[in-house]
Design a protein around this motif. Sequence first.
Motif, mmCIF file in Angstrom:
data_model
loop_
_atom_site.group_PDB
_atom_site.id
_atom_site.type_symbol
_atom_site.label_atom_id
_atom_site.label_comp_id
_atom_site.label_asym_id
_atom_site.label_seq_id
_atom_site.Cartn_x
_atom_site.Cartn_y
_atom_site.Cartn_z
ATOM 1 N N PRO A 254 46.166 39.633 26.668
ATOM 2 C CA PRO A 254 46.414 40.947 26.068
ATOM 3 C C PRO A 254 46.752 42.047 27.068
ATOM 4 N N GLY A 255 46.452 41.856 28.346
ATOM 5 C CA GLY A 255 46.776 42.857 29.348
ATOM 6 C C GLY A 255 45.831 44.046 29.368
ATOM 7 N N ILE A 256 44.646 43.878 28.799
ATOM 8 C CA ILE A 256 43.631 44.934 28.772
ATOM 9 C C ILE A 256 42.708 44.740 29.968
ATOM 10 N N LYS A 257 42.390 45.819 30.672
ATOM 11 C CA LYS A 257 41.465 45.722 31.807
ATOM 12 C C LYS A 257 40.056 45.413 31.299
ATOM 13 N N ARG A 258 39.394 44.490 31.992
ATOM 14 C CA ARG A 258 38.037 44.066 31.634
ATOM 15 C C ARG A 258 37.044 45.167 31.985
ATOM 16 N N ASP A 259 36.057 45.404 31.074
ATOM 17 C CA ASP A 259 34.986 46.360 31.324
ATOM 18 C C ASP A 259 34.042 45.828 32.402
ATOM 19 N N LEU A 260 33.503 46.732 33.199
ATOM 20 C CA LEU A 260 32.588 46.368 34.274
ATOM 21 C C LEU A 260 31.183 46.837 33.946
ATOM 22 N N PRO A 261 30.122 46.193 34.437
ATOM 23 C CA PRO A 261 30.164 45.129 35.436
ATOM 24 C C PRO A 261 30.511 43.776 34.844
ATOM 25 N N ILE B 77 38.996 19.669 39.500
ATOM 26 C CA ILE B 77 39.875 20.819 39.727
ATOM 27 C C ILE B 77 39.456 21.987 38.834
ATOM 28 N N ILE B 78 39.830 23.166 39.260
ATOM 29 C CA ILE B 78 39.597 24.385 38.481
ATOM 30 C C ILE B 78 40.935 25.098 38.365
ATOM 31 N N TYR B 79 41.301 25.479 37.150
ATOM 32 C CA TYR B 79 42.494 26.278 36.919
ATOM 33 C C TYR B 79 42.080 27.684 36.538
ATOM 34 N N GLN B 80 42.703 28.671 37.170
ATOM 35 C CA GLN B 80 42.552 30.053 36.737
ATOM 36 C C GLN B 80 43.787 30.387 35.921
ATOM 37 N N THR B 81 43.571 30.873 34.690
ATOM 38 C CA THR B 81 44.687 31.128 33.795
ATOM 39 C C THR B 81 45.012 32.614 33.656
ATOM 40 N N ILE B 82 44.031 33.469 33.871
ATOM 41 C CA ILE B 82 44.182 34.913 33.714
ATOM 42 C C ILE B 82 43.379 35.589 34.822
ATOM 43 N N PRO B 83 43.874 36.688 35.398
ATOM 44 C CA PRO B 83 43.102 37.396 36.426
ATOM 45 C C PRO B 83 41.751 37.877 35.876
ATOM 46 N N ILE B 84 40.727 37.860 36.717
ATOM 47 C CA ILE B 84 39.384 38.205 36.227
ATOM 48 C C ILE B 84 39.205 39.680 35.904
ATOM 49 N N ASP B 85 40.158 40.506 36.237
ATOM 50 C CA ASP B 85 40.026 41.921 35.875
ATOM 51 C C ASP B 85 40.654 42.221 34.510
ATOM 52 N N GLU B 86 41.075 41.175 33.787
ATOM 53 C CA GLU B 86 41.654 41.332 32.457
ATOM 54 C C GLU B 86 40.774 40.686 31.393
ATOM 55 N N GLY C 103 28.819 31.207 40.374
ATOM 56 C CA GLY C 103 28.019 31.835 41.419
ATOM 57 C C GLY C 103 28.862 32.529 42.474
ATOM 58 N N GLY C 104 29.943 31.901 42.890
ATOM 59 C CA GLY C 104 30.802 32.495 43.905
ATOM 60 C C GLY C 104 31.470 33.773 43.427
ATOM 61 N N ILE C 105 31.978 33.755 42.212
ATOM 62 C CA ILE C 105 32.633 34.952 41.680
ATOM 63 C C ILE C 105 31.617 36.051 41.411
ATOM 64 N N MET C 106 30.484 35.678 40.836
ATOM 65 C CA MET C 106 29.467 36.687 40.537
ATOM 66 C C MET C 106 28.923 37.308 41.819
#
Length: 182
Positions: free
Chosen positions: A7-14, A57-66, A107-110
Motif C-alpha cells: 500500500p505504500g503507507i509508512k509503518r507506525d513506530l515503535p 532462506i529468507i525473502y524480504q518482500t516489502i521494506p520494514i518501514d512500510e 531478534g536481529g531486526i528488533m
Amino acid sequence: SQPRQRPGIKRDLPGYWVQHETGNPNPGADAEMHNRYLHNGAEGQTLSFHFAVDDGIIYQTIPIDEVTWQAADGGGPGNMSGISSELCINVGIDTATARRNAEALAGGIMKALGMGAERVKRHWDFNAADPNRHHCPDTIMNDGYWPTFVANVGRVIGAAPTDPVAAPIWWQPGDVGPQQRA
C-alpha cells in the motif's frame, strides 16, 4: 504497482513483530514460492508480509518501514505497526531450523530497532474481534512452542556481538548459507 500487496503507507513506530505461519503444508510451499505468490498479486487478495522464512532462506518482500496487510485488524496496530513474518510449514521442511531462522531474523531486526521481546506478537493477538479469528501461528501454538519462540528472540536481542546466537545459525558474513538456491 500492486497496492493490494504494497500500500505504500509508512509503518507506525515503535511497532511489533507479528509472527505468522503460512498455513500451506504443500510440498514446495517454501519461502521462494510464497515470495513469488505475493509478487504475482496473491490471486487478487489484499495480502502482504515483510518476510517469508523457511529452513534455508529468507525473502524480504516489502521494506520494514512500510505497512503490510497481514494481521486482520484493518487500521489496527497489527497491520499499521507490525513487521510481519510468514514461517513456512511445508512438507519436508526442517521445522527446528526454520523456527531458528525466524527467531534470529526477528531478534536481529528488533535489536536494530531498539525493540524488546515483549513486542513479539502472534497474528492471533491482533484479530480477537474477527469472528473468523485465525489460529496463527498454528503449529507453534499447538506445539506449545510460543513461549520458547519469544524467549529465543529475546536471547538474540540481548546477545553480545560476539555471541554466536546473535547471527542466524545458517549464515556467516560473506556466506550464502548451507543451502544455495538457484
